[in-house]
Each structure stands twice: as structure tokens, then as C-alpha cells.
Motif scaffolding. Structure first.
Motif, mmCIF file in Angstrom:
data_model
loop_
_atom_site.group_PDB
_atom_site.id
_atom_site.type_symbol
_atom_site.label_atom_id
_atom_site.label_comp_id
_atom_site.label_asym_id
_atom_site.label_seq_id
_atom_site.Cartn_x
_atom_site.Cartn_y
_atom_site.Cartn_z
ATOM 1 N N PRO A 8 31.667 33.485 31.536
ATOM 2 C CA PRO A 8 31.103 34.920 31.060
ATOM 3 C C PRO A 8 30.856 35.689 32.476
ATOM 4 C CG PRO A 8 29.607 32.945 30.775
ATOM 5 C CD PRO A 8 30.864 32.439 30.973
ATOM 6 N N TRP A 29 33.794 37.849 33.376
ATOM 7 C CA TRP A 29 33.760 39.137 32.686
ATOM 8 C C TRP A 29 32.793 40.049 32.890
ATOM 9 C CZ3 TRP A 29 30.356 41.612 29.278
ATOM 10 C CH2 TRP A 29 31.059 42.560 28.448
ATOM 11 N N GLY A 77 36.562 44.607 25.740
ATOM 12 C CA GLY A 77 36.741 43.981 24.515
ATOM 13 C C GLY A 77 37.708 42.863 24.423
ATOM 14 N N SER A 86 37.799 40.091 26.963
ATOM 15 C CA SER A 86 36.670 39.112 26.912
ATOM 16 C C SER A 86 37.151 38.086 25.875
ATOM 17 C CB SER A 86 35.365 39.601 26.224
ATOM 18 O OG SER A 86 35.692 40.278 24.823
ATOM 19 N N ASN A 87 37.772 38.293 24.548
ATOM 20 C CA ASN A 87 38.301 37.462 23.732
ATOM 21 C C ASN A 87 39.707 36.760 24.071
ATOM 22 O OD1 ASN A 87 38.806 35.969 21.456
ATOM 23 N ND2 ASN A 87 39.730 37.884 20.181
ATOM 24 N N LEU A 126 35.529 34.491 25.216
ATOM 25 C CA LEU A 126 34.109 34.620 24.792
ATOM 26 C C LEU A 126 33.863 34.880 23.514
ATOM 27 C CD1 LEU A 126 33.275 36.810 27.791
ATOM 28 C CD2 LEU A 126 32.935 34.340 27.788
ATOM 29 N N VAL A 177 29.541 37.989 24.194
ATOM 30 C CA VAL A 177 29.838 39.360 24.595
ATOM 31 C C VAL A 177 28.518 40.432 24.509
ATOM 32 C CG1 VAL A 177 31.373 41.064 24.489
ATOM 33 C CG2 VAL A 177 32.301 38.979 24.596
ATOM 34 N N ASP A 223 26.607 42.042 27.179
ATOM 35 C CA ASP A 223 26.784 43.681 27.167
ATOM 36 C C ASP A 223 25.341 44.400 27.447
ATOM 37 O OD1 ASP A 223 28.255 46.378 26.786
ATOM 38 O OD2 ASP A 223 27.418 46.090 25.042
ATOM 39 N N ARG A 234 38.025 43.599 20.792
ATOM 40 C CA ARG A 234 38.407 42.228 20.635
ATOM 41 C C ARG A 234 39.373 41.779 19.785
ATOM 42 N NH1 ARG A 234 34.795 38.649 22.503
ATOM 43 N NH2 ARG A 234 35.038 37.222 20.599
#
Length: 175
Positions: free
Chosen positions: A5, A8, A64, A67-68, A73, A78, A82, A138
């Protein structure tokens, strides 16, 4: 794949920060240098607002996806990060956060306002739209060109290795 995390968040801060820097200082300075004052400078600023809004949409969708696909994550982490990341824009801890909030809202809001003059996005509406874009991102996965070519080559090899009976000749001629 381990969750990362903090990586990100650093990527998100960098991407959003660079958009803010470009929109508030770099683009206006270059327009001032190249076009001076007048209608051409005004038109260039309008074009810049539209371009920045489109790039903002792409950045949030990209965040997004990253992140995936890259950091692995979960959706809950996320959304939590965020919310914490954008909390700076909503909690008036320091006097300069209001200026950053207005600039951040303008990333997307100025472009929307040019097409729909009756709509002025608030900070909360902008955050909800950006979070929605990140959630949509995502489900997207960007593949490298080499990966796609490998897939096509494997498929072509599989077609070429079929026995040459009447039914399979049709497919090998079409490929």
C-alpha cells in the motif's frame, strides 16, 4: 503477490501532484511565454483545462488498475487509502489545504464546467467521481505487446499443427 500500500500511495501522490503542478504553474507559464495576452492565450487555457480533465480521468483509472494488477491491493484497502489520501482536501488542518483543494477540484471540475456550464463540481462530488473512476480501473488490465504477440503465436502454432482433413483445411486457410 504481496500488498504494497505504501508504494501505491507514493505513486498516487506523485501522479496527482504532477497534474496539479502542470495545471497550476507549468502550463500557464508556458502559455504566458508563448502567447502573451489575448484571445489565443485564453483559448489555449481552455484547451489546457479540457486536456487536464481527460488526463485526470486516465490517471485515476490507471491508479485503480495499478492497485489491483501491480500491487495486489484489495478494494477495501484502496478505498481506505484513497479516503486518507484525499482527506487533506477536506480537513482544514493548515491554511494552504484550501488552495490545494480548489486546485484538485479544478483538475476534473474545470473541464466538466466548460462542457456543462450549469454544473460546478464540489470537492465531495469530485472525490466521489475520482473514487468511482479508480474502482472502474480495478477491472482493467493492460497487457504488454509481447504478451499479446506470444498469445497469437501460440494460437497460430496450434492451428498449424491440426491434421489436414477437410474440416481443418478451412480454418488453416483463413488464418
Amino acid at each position: 503477490m504481496k500488498e504494497k500500500p505504501h508504494m501505491w500511495v507514493m505513486e498516487a501522490v506523485f501522479a496527482i501532484g504532477m497534474l496539479l503542478l502542470l495545471k497550476k504553474w507549468v502550463f500557464p507559464f508556458l502559455i504566458w511565454q508563448w502567447f502573451g495576452s489575448g484571445d489565443s492565450a485564453s483559448n489555449m487555457l481552455i484547451g489546457t483545462h479540457i486536456a487536464v480533465a481527460v488526463v485526470t480521468v486516465m490517471v485515476y483509472v490507471g491508479l485503480g488498475s495499478v492497485s489491483n494488477q501491480v500491487y495486489g491491493l484489495s478494494l477495501a484497502s484502496v478505498l481506505a487509502m484513497d479516503t486518507l489520501l484525499h482527506a487533506v482536501f477536506f480537513v482544514p488542518l493548515l491554511p494552504w489545504t484550501a488552495t490545494i483543494r480548489e486546485s484538485w477540484t479544478g483538475l476534473l471540475g474545470d473541464g466538466v464546467h466548460l462542457f456543462l456550464p450549469d454544473i460546478r463540481l464540489s470537492s465531495l462530488a469530485t472525490w466521489m467521481v475520482c473514487t468511482g473512476l479508480m474502482t472502474i480501473g480495478r477491472v482493467l488490465r493492460v497487457r504488454e505487446t509481447e504478451e499479446v504477440e506470444k498469445h497469437h503465436k501460440r494460437f497460430q502454432i496450434a492451428i498449424d499443427s491440426l491434421p489436414a482433413n477437410e474440416e481443418n483445411r478451412f480454418w488453416s486457410k483463413r488464418m
